[in-house]
Design a protein around this motif. Structure first.
Motif, mmCIF file in Angstrom:
data_model
loop_
_atom_site.group_PDB
_atom_site.id
_atom_site.type_symbol
_atom_site.label_atom_id
_atom_site.label_comp_id
_atom_site.label_asym_id
_atom_site.label_seq_id
_atom_site.Cartn_x
_atom_site.Cartn_y
_atom_site.Cartn_z
ATOM 1 N N LEU A 1 -37.038 16.895 26.995
ATOM 2 C CA LEU A 1 -38.274 16.869 27.175
ATOM 3 C C LEU A 1 -38.737 17.421 28.605
ATOM 4 O O LEU A 1 -38.253 17.115 29.638
ATOM 5 C CB LEU A 1 -39.025 15.441 26.811
ATOM 6 C CG LEU A 1 -38.787 15.023 25.356
ATOM 7 C CD1 LEU A 1 -39.493 13.505 25.622
ATOM 8 C CD2 LEU A 1 -39.574 15.880 24.647
ATOM 9 N N GLY A 2 -39.750 18.440 28.544
ATOM 10 C CA GLY A 2 -40.249 19.011 29.655
ATOM 11 C C GLY A 2 -39.391 20.075 30.322
ATOM 12 O O GLY A 2 -39.502 20.399 31.207
ATOM 13 N N GLY B 1 -35.855 25.993 32.920
ATOM 14 C CA GLY B 1 -35.406 24.894 33.715
ATOM 15 C C GLY B 1 -36.270 23.733 33.327
ATOM 16 O O GLY B 1 -36.800 23.740 32.271
ATOM 17 N N SER B 2 -35.935 22.515 33.650
ATOM 18 C CA SER B 2 -36.717 21.333 33.020
ATOM 19 C C SER B 2 -37.194 20.219 34.104
ATOM 20 O O SER B 2 -36.899 20.151 35.234
ATOM 21 C CB SER B 2 -35.456 20.412 32.414
ATOM 22 O OG SER B 2 -35.869 19.009 32.149
ATOM 23 N N ALA B 3 -38.308 19.592 33.745
ATOM 24 C CA ALA B 3 -38.839 18.526 34.723
ATOM 25 C C ALA B 3 -38.006 17.217 35.104
ATOM 26 O O ALA B 3 -38.159 16.532 35.596
ATOM 27 C CB ALA B 3 -40.129 18.143 34.020
ATOM 28 N N GLN B 4 -36.860 17.161 34.082
ATOM 29 C CA GLN B 4 -35.878 16.183 34.365
ATOM 30 C C GLN B 4 -35.117 16.243 35.662
ATOM 31 O O GLN B 4 -34.474 17.526 35.718
ATOM 32 C CB GLN B 4 -35.125 15.877 33.128
ATOM 33 C CG GLN B 4 -35.852 15.900 31.853
ATOM 34 C CD GLN B 4 -36.661 14.607 31.649
ATOM 35 O OE1 GLN B 4 -36.337 13.440 32.393
ATOM 36 N NE2 GLN B 4 -37.686 14.443 30.822
ATOM 37 N N PRO B 5 -35.027 15.292 36.456
ATOM 38 C CA PRO B 5 -34.090 15.565 37.788
ATOM 39 C C PRO B 5 -32.774 15.212 37.326
ATOM 40 O O PRO B 5 -32.481 14.709 36.257
ATOM 41 C CB PRO B 5 -34.740 14.613 38.738
ATOM 42 C CG PRO B 5 -35.254 13.244 37.760
ATOM 43 C CD PRO B 5 -35.785 14.113 36.654
ATOM 44 N N ASP B 6 -31.794 15.836 38.178
ATOM 45 C CA ASP B 6 -30.474 15.688 38.047
ATOM 46 C C ASP B 6 -30.103 14.122 38.399
ATOM 47 O O ASP B 6 -29.275 13.318 37.924
ATOM 48 C CB ASP B 6 -29.718 16.286 38.865
ATOM 49 C CG ASP B 6 -29.573 17.901 38.303
ATOM 50 O OD1 ASP B 6 -29.880 18.193 37.351
ATOM 51 O OD2 ASP B 6 -29.512 18.901 39.269
ATOM 52 N N PHE B 7 -30.894 13.498 39.390
ATOM 53 C CA PHE B 7 -30.754 12.405 39.860
ATOM 54 C C PHE B 7 -31.933 12.061 40.765
ATOM 55 O O PHE B 7 -32.568 12.793 41.450
ATOM 56 C CB PHE B 7 -29.437 11.951 40.627
ATOM 57 C CG PHE B 7 -29.157 12.701 41.747
ATOM 58 C CD1 PHE B 7 -29.586 12.388 42.988
ATOM 59 C CD2 PHE B 7 -28.373 13.709 41.736
ATOM 60 C CE1 PHE B 7 -29.409 13.047 44.277
ATOM 61 C CE2 PHE B 7 -28.092 14.705 43.006
ATOM 62 C CZ PHE B 7 -28.642 14.098 44.171
ATOM 63 N N THR B 8 -32.257 10.584 40.817
ATOM 64 C CA THR B 8 -33.384 10.127 41.609
ATOM 65 C C THR B 8 -32.600 9.205 42.664
ATOM 66 O O THR B 8 -31.372 8.533 42.391
ATOM 67 C CB THR B 8 -34.399 9.404 41.063
ATOM 68 O OG1 THR B 8 -33.803 8.320 40.149
ATOM 69 C CG2 THR B 8 -35.026 10.184 40.075
ATOM 70 N N TYR B 9 -32.914 9.006 43.832
ATOM 71 C CA TYR B 9 -32.497 8.109 44.653
ATOM 72 C C TYR B 9 -33.351 7.339 45.658
ATOM 73 O O TYR B 9 -34.574 7.826 45.793
ATOM 74 C CB TYR B 9 -31.358 8.748 45.532
ATOM 75 C CG TYR B 9 -32.088 9.969 46.471
ATOM 76 C CD1 TYR B 9 -32.105 9.943 47.822
ATOM 77 C CD2 TYR B 9 -32.053 11.124 45.896
ATOM 78 C CE1 TYR B 9 -32.748 10.938 48.455
ATOM 79 C CE2 TYR B 9 -32.842 12.194 46.511
ATOM 80 C CZ TYR B 9 -32.825 12.192 47.883
ATOM 81 O OH TYR B 9 -33.744 13.142 48.589
ATOM 82 N N GLY B 10 -32.829 6.379 46.423
ATOM 83 C CA GLY B 10 -33.589 5.759 47.580
ATOM 84 C C GLY B 10 -33.020 4.660 48.467
ATOM 85 O O GLY B 10 -31.572 4.750 48.291
ATOM 86 N N PHE B 11 -33.344 4.674 49.788
ATOM 87 C CA PHE B 11 -32.717 3.936 50.645
ATOM 88 C C PHE B 11 -33.394 3.347 51.703
ATOM 89 O O PHE B 11 -34.679 3.821 51.901
ATOM 90 C CB PHE B 11 -31.528 4.593 51.379
ATOM 91 C CG PHE B 11 -31.766 5.847 52.086
ATOM 92 C CD1 PHE B 11 -32.443 5.959 53.441
ATOM 93 C CD2 PHE B 11 -31.868 7.039 51.413
ATOM 94 C CE1 PHE B 11 -32.580 7.121 53.946
ATOM 95 C CE2 PHE B 11 -32.353 8.360 51.838
ATOM 96 C CZ PHE B 11 -32.631 8.240 53.216
ATOM 97 N N ALA B 12 -33.234 2.024 52.040
ATOM 98 C CA ALA B 12 -34.107 1.439 52.906
ATOM 99 C C ALA B 12 -33.297 0.702 53.820
ATOM 100 O O ALA B 12 -32.450 0.444 53.769
ATOM 101 C CB ALA B 12 -34.987 0.502 52.144
ATOM 102 N N THR B 13 -33.858 0.250 55.045
ATOM 103 C CA THR B 13 -33.464 -0.208 56.162
ATOM 104 C C THR B 13 -34.288 -1.453 56.641
ATOM 105 O O THR B 13 -35.797 -1.067 56.854
ATOM 106 C CB THR B 13 -32.953 0.562 57.238
ATOM 107 O OG1 THR B 13 -32.069 -0.181 57.987
ATOM 108 C CG2 THR B 13 -33.893 1.434 57.863
#
Length: 382
Positions: free
Chosen positions: A167-168, A223-235
């Motif tokens: 989709l997208g 192309g697509s609006a779907q990402p290959d991956f999402t991520y995050g980090f915190a400290t």
């Protein structure tokens, strides 16, 4: 091993994020004058769908939580499969209905993914504590059926719904440069929206080699609006009475249709224009990316690959610094005071040229970007 938890789940839910009474054809009042007399009339304002039914999603999830080193290092892992049946989408309908779109159940979509998170205490002492966390997730979205007897649905001349695609998924012409004075105009495929090709015009790839670039035969997946991956980090860092926290998030591999940039690169006396037009094609400046400027043009008539941009980003979502102290007040009582300052959306790293790469839709028409916010505060406890 301090803690080990295995998890498994299965369930089916419906989609309630739709408008009320969308299965009904609704009517609205209007007024007209006949013979000098004001009259009331009614017209159909929404196209109903008697066959409309619930969109349902069945989910399967398997995962575990795992903590070691006296709880100082923890992992969370999940793998899932989701199947959405009777997907609800606004799709184009025949013009004879008097409407352009109708809410319809158009088939099935699957989402298969994996999620991983880690939490760690890197240092823990009397005066100093340092904790970090990170997560990453991958999701594969795929249309498995559109259930309409059609092989594909073109959605708004911008995206395509087709089994095997996400989709997208963007669908349009493939940009092939700018027509230069060294080229033979007769050999350049002519776009259907501008049959007479001139020097400085945009070129598109003629996918089927018939000499004409049209909507029916020459559009491809862009192309697509779907990402290959999402991520995050915190400290989080605490030193004596001070504390500092930072939170980052991002995505990688998703595309976004920058329709606003397309409009700004198409000269129009009624609107502003992009500064990129200062480097437009001329005989003296043979640009290979920006076409010549003309009073009447059709450059923005259709979607092409120039404006499908990489919307990958990394954003400092939140940063906060604070200080705790306890001054004495009457009768040797202590007052708890916490002073803090924070900022949201302070930094964004991206190659996307539009306002906000975090935009959740498929077509960016100049949506207002996330605000950069600064907050100062004090908390008192007695």
């Amino acid at each position: 091993i301090e803690d080990l938890k295995l998890r498994a789940s299965i369930g089916t839910v419906g989609n309630q994020e739709i408008g009320d009474y969308t299965f009904l054809s609704t009517y609205a009042a209007t007024h007209y004058f006949l013979g000098g007399i004001k009259n009331t009339a009614y017209y159909r304002s929404a196209l109903g769908n008697d066959d409309l039914k619930w969109e349902t999603t069945t989910s399967y999830d398997l995962g575990f939580d795992f903590n070691i080193l006296k709880g100082k290092l923890g992992f969370v892992f999940d793998v899932y499969h989701k199947k959405t049946s009777d997907l609800l989408l606004d799709i184009p309908v025949e013009q004879t209905t008097g409407f352009s779109r109708q809410l319809t159940n158009v088939g099935n979509v699957t989402n298969d993914g994996v999620e991983f998170a880690v939490n760690a205490t890197l240092w823990q002492a009397k005066d100093l504590t340092w904790q970090v966390s990170a997560n990453i997730a991958h999701n594969h979205n795929e249309v498995t059926s559109i259930g309409t007897g059609q092989s594909e649905i073109i959605n708004g001349n911008q995206t395509i719904i087709r089994p095997g695609e996400a989709l997208g998924t963007y669908y349009g012409w493939q940009f092939d440069g700018i027509v230069q004075t060294s080229e033979d105009l007769k050999s350049v495929p002519s776009p259907s929206n501008k049959p007479v090709v001139e020097y400085g015009d945009v070129k598109y790839v003629d996918q089927n080699g018939d000499g004409v670039v049209d909507q029916e035969n020459d559009r491809v997946v862009l192309g697509s609006a779907q990402p290959d991956f999402t991520y995050g980090f915190a400290t989080q860092l605490r030193y004596k009475s001070w504390n500092l926290s930072l939170n980052f998030q991002g995505s990688y591999g998703n595309k976004l249709y920058n329709q606003m940039e397309q409009a700004l690169e198409s000269p129009n006396a009624s609107y502003n224009a992009s500064t990129k037009l200062l480097n437009r094609w001329t005989a003296e400046n043979p640009s290979t990316t920006i076409p010549r400027a003309v009073a009447q043009n059709n450059y923005s008539a259709y979607l092409d690959s120039r404006f499908i941009e990489d919307a990958s980003y990394l954003r400092l979502k939140n940063i906060q610094i604070g200080y705790n102290f306890q001054p004495k007040v009457g009768n040797n009582q202590k007052l708890g005071v916490y002073l803090y300052a924070s900022a949201q959306n302070l930094l964004t790293i991206t190659n996307y040229s539009g306002y906000d790469p975090e935009y959740s839709g498929y077509v960016d028409r100049g949506t207002y970007p996330a605000s950069r916010t600064f907050t100062f505060g004090v908390k008192l406890s007695y």
